[in-house]
Design a protein around this motif. Structure first.
Motif, mmCIF file in Angstrom:
data_model
loop_
_atom_site.group_PDB
_atom_site.id
_atom_site.type_symbol
_atom_site.label_atom_id
_atom_site.label_comp_id
_atom_site.label_asym_id
_atom_site.label_seq_id
_atom_site.Cartn_x
_atom_site.Cartn_y
_atom_site.Cartn_z
ATOM 1 N N GLY A 168 15.917 4.431 -12.546
ATOM 2 C CA GLY A 168 14.642 4.679 -11.887
ATOM 3 C C GLY A 168 14.396 6.149 -11.629
ATOM 4 O O GLY A 168 13.247 6.590 -11.547
ATOM 5 N N ASP A 169 15.487 6.933 -11.503
ATOM 6 C CA ASP A 169 15.312 8.365 -11.274
ATOM 7 C C ASP A 169 14.769 9.079 -12.505
ATOM 8 O O ASP A 169 14.340 10.230 -12.416
ATOM 9 C CB ASP A 169 16.621 9.014 -10.815
ATOM 10 N N GLN A 170 14.778 8.413 -13.659
ATOM 11 C CA GLN A 170 14.172 8.980 -14.860
ATOM 12 C C GLN A 170 12.791 8.392 -15.143
ATOM 13 O O GLN A 170 11.962 9.051 -15.768
ATOM 14 C CB GLN A 170 15.075 8.736 -16.077
ATOM 15 N N SER A 171 12.549 7.164 -14.702
ATOM 16 C CA SER A 171 11.317 6.482 -15.090
ATOM 17 C C SER A 171 10.255 6.415 -13.997
ATOM 18 O O SER A 171 9.073 6.230 -14.308
ATOM 19 C CB SER A 171 11.639 5.056 -15.556
ATOM 20 N N CYS A 172 10.641 6.539 -12.724
ATOM 21 C CA CYS A 172 9.703 6.370 -11.608
ATOM 22 C C CYS A 172 9.505 7.702 -10.882
ATOM 23 O O CYS A 172 10.482 8.320 -10.430
ATOM 24 C CB CYS A 172 10.211 5.333 -10.625
ATOM 25 N N ILE A 173 8.280 8.107 -10.717
ATOM 26 C CA ILE A 173 7.997 9.407 -10.109
ATOM 27 C C ILE A 173 8.552 9.507 -8.688
ATOM 28 O O ILE A 173 9.194 10.497 -8.333
ATOM 29 C CB ILE A 173 6.480 9.674 -10.129
ATOM 30 N N ALA A 174 8.340 8.485 -7.867
ATOM 31 C CA ALA A 174 8.803 8.558 -6.481
ATOM 32 C C ALA A 174 10.325 8.627 -6.401
ATOM 33 O O ALA A 174 10.886 9.344 -5.565
ATOM 34 C CB ALA A 174 8.287 7.361 -5.684
ATOM 35 N N VAL A 175 11.004 7.887 -7.271
ATOM 36 C CA VAL A 175 12.469 7.900 -7.267
ATOM 37 C C VAL A 175 12.987 9.235 -7.793
ATOM 38 O O VAL A 175 13.967 9.784 -7.284
ATOM 39 C CB VAL A 175 13.029 6.728 -8.098
ATOM 40 N N ARG B 10 0.826 -1.206 0.000
ATOM 41 C CA ARG B 10 0.000 0.000 0.000
ATOM 42 C C ARG B 10 0.859 1.254 0.000
ATOM 43 O O ARG B 10 0.527 2.245 -0.632
ATOM 44 C CB ARG B 10 -0.927 -0.007 1.223
ATOM 45 N N ILE B 11 1.955 1.217 0.742
ATOM 46 C CA ILE B 11 2.853 2.374 0.829
ATOM 47 C C ILE B 11 4.167 2.009 0.152
ATOM 48 O O ILE B 11 4.858 1.080 0.586
ATOM 49 C CB ILE B 11 3.092 2.779 2.290
ATOM 50 N N VAL B 12 4.479 2.713 -0.912
ATOM 51 C CA VAL B 12 5.694 2.445 -1.676
ATOM 52 C C VAL B 12 6.578 3.684 -1.642
ATOM 53 O O VAL B 12 6.117 4.788 -1.954
ATOM 54 C CB VAL B 12 5.369 2.069 -3.135
ATOM 55 N N ALA B 13 7.829 3.502 -1.280
ATOM 56 C CA ALA B 13 8.780 4.617 -1.221
ATOM 57 C C ALA B 13 9.773 4.518 -2.364
ATOM 58 O O ALA B 13 10.263 3.432 -2.686
ATOM 59 C CB ALA B 13 9.526 4.613 0.115
ATOM 60 N N GLY B 14 10.068 5.644 -2.979
ATOM 61 C CA GLY B 14 11.154 5.726 -3.946
ATOM 62 C C GLY B 14 12.419 6.172 -3.235
ATOM 63 O O GLY B 14 12.367 7.072 -2.388
ATOM 64 N N VAL B 15 13.535 5.538 -3.533
ATOM 65 C CA VAL B 15 14.795 5.828 -2.837
ATOM 66 C C VAL B 15 15.890 6.114 -3.855
ATOM 67 O O VAL B 15 16.069 5.364 -4.818
ATOM 68 C CB VAL B 15 15.208 4.648 -1.929
ATOM 69 N N ASP B 16 16.626 7.205 -3.625
ATOM 70 C CA ASP B 16 17.765 7.524 -4.479
ATOM 71 C C ASP B 16 18.852 8.154 -3.633
ATOM 72 O O ASP B 16 18.588 8.722 -2.565
ATOM 73 C CB ASP B 16 17.360 8.465 -5.611
ATOM 74 N N GLU B 17 20.091 8.040 -4.129
ATOM 75 C CA GLU B 17 21.241 8.574 -3.398
ATOM 76 C C GLU B 17 21.979 9.594 -4.235
ATOM 77 O O GLU B 17 21.868 9.625 -5.462
ATOM 78 C CB GLU B 17 22.192 7.437 -3.008
ATOM 79 N N VAL B 18 22.768 10.411 -3.556
ATOM 80 C CA VAL B 18 23.670 11.348 -4.219
ATOM 81 C C VAL B 18 24.945 11.440 -3.385
ATOM 82 O O VAL B 18 24.901 11.320 -2.156
ATOM 83 C CB VAL B 18 23.009 12.740 -4.386
ATOM 84 N N GLY B 19 26.065 11.595 -4.076
ATOM 85 C CA GLY B 19 27.336 11.727 -3.375
ATOM 86 C C GLY B 19 28.170 10.482 -3.369
ATOM 87 O O GLY B 19 29.255 10.476 -2.771
ATOM 88 N N ARG B 20 27.727 9.445 -4.039
ATOM 89 C CA ARG B 20 28.488 8.192 -4.045
ATOM 90 C C ARG B 20 29.895 8.404 -4.619
ATOM 91 O O ARG B 20 30.859 7.845 -4.127
ATOM 92 C CB ARG B 20 27.749 7.139 -4.869
ATOM 93 N N GLY B 21 30.011 9.206 -5.664
ATOM 94 C CA GLY B 21 31.300 9.380 -6.320
ATOM 95 C C GLY B 21 32.099 10.578 -5.869
ATOM 96 O O GLY B 21 33.145 10.879 -6.447
ATOM 97 N N ALA B 22 31.639 11.290 -4.847
ATOM 98 C CA ALA B 22 32.369 12.464 -4.375
ATOM 99 C C ALA B 22 33.602 12.054 -3.575
ATOM 100 O O ALA B 22 33.681 10.949 -3.049
ATOM 101 C CB ALA B 22 31.452 13.338 -3.519
#
Length: 238
Positions: free
Chosen positions: A137-144, A21-33
């Motif tokens: 997924g950050d391009q195709s999924c709204i939550a992500v 019922r509750i779906v979360a989109g998860v993304d990260e930033v800074g992996r390559g810094a």
């Protein structure tokens, strides 16, 4: 360049096949810094139409990202952010640090999600989370995509504040506000001249190319394992 806007297709699929019922989109930033934390955002959006122009944060100009992040904060059902510090990255390795930051974000949501859409092909979350990985997924999924923008703006702001926050301009030569801790030419030059700050990741291989500062490198893994852990660290993402 034209792009297809993200949709709720994956979220609808998860709801239909798993009963979530509750779906979360998860993304990260800074992996390559080379400096600063890795930041993860978990966003719950429901199935509503998103703000105009939402997509992967890297495809949006900094000004539009900042404006969109304000819109998203009001539009999403809920979101939370989690960080893993440079010290935690050095001690745990990137994969474990990503999981730590993601769990902090997910546990910061007001309600635990039934399922998670994770950007990329690698499930760094694992049990007990029910995860669906989606490449780009950050391009195709709204939550992500929403998580992507919120995480990027939060981390960029943090790095800019880091540069501006020292009264003596101690970190100004590294230009964190412009490069967000990634290896820009200015950042590289400052490292060579001044060495790493307390905000740099000291287990990474960039120190091998800095003879004056090589003694500061933290050795945690074999060379082969360290290379795998820090995959993509030479890339630019600012």
């Amino acid at each position: 360049m034209p792009y297809e806007p993200p949709t709720h297709t994956v979220e609808r699929s998860l709801r239909a096949t798993t009963g979530a019922r509750i779906v979360a989109g998860v993304d990260e930033v800074g992996r390559g810094a080379w400096a600063g934390p890795v930041t993860v955002c978990a966003a719950v959006t429901g199935l509503r139409r998103p703000p105009e122009g939402l997509t992967d944060s890297k495809l949006i100009t900094p000004r539009r990202r900042a404006t969109l992040a304000v819109e998203l904060e009001q539009w999403v059902t809920a979101y939370a952010l989690g960080d893993a510090s440079p010290e935690e990255i050095d001690d745990l390795g990137m994969t474990a640090a990503l999981r730590l930051a993601a769990v902090r974000a997910l546990e910061g949501l007001p309600v635990r999600p039934d399922a998670v859409i994770l950007d990329g092909k690698h499930d760094y979350l694992g049990s007990p989370w029910q995860v669906r990985t989606v490449i780009k997924g950050d391009q195709s999924c709204i939550a992500v995509a929403a998580a992507s923008v919120l995480a990027k703006v939060r981390r960029d702001t943090l790095m800019a504040e880091l540069e501006a926050g020292t009264g003596a301009g101690e970190y100004a030569p590294y230009a964190f506000g412009a490069n967000a801790g990634y290896p820009s030419p200015v950042h590289r030059a400052a490292l060579e001249e001044l060495g790493p700050t307390p905000h740099h990741r000291l287990s990474w291989s960039y120190l091998d190319a800095l003879p004056r500062w090589r003694h500061l490198k933290k050795v945690r893994l074999s060379v082969e394992a360290a290379a795998l852990e820090s995959g993509g660290q030479l890339g630019f993402d600012f």
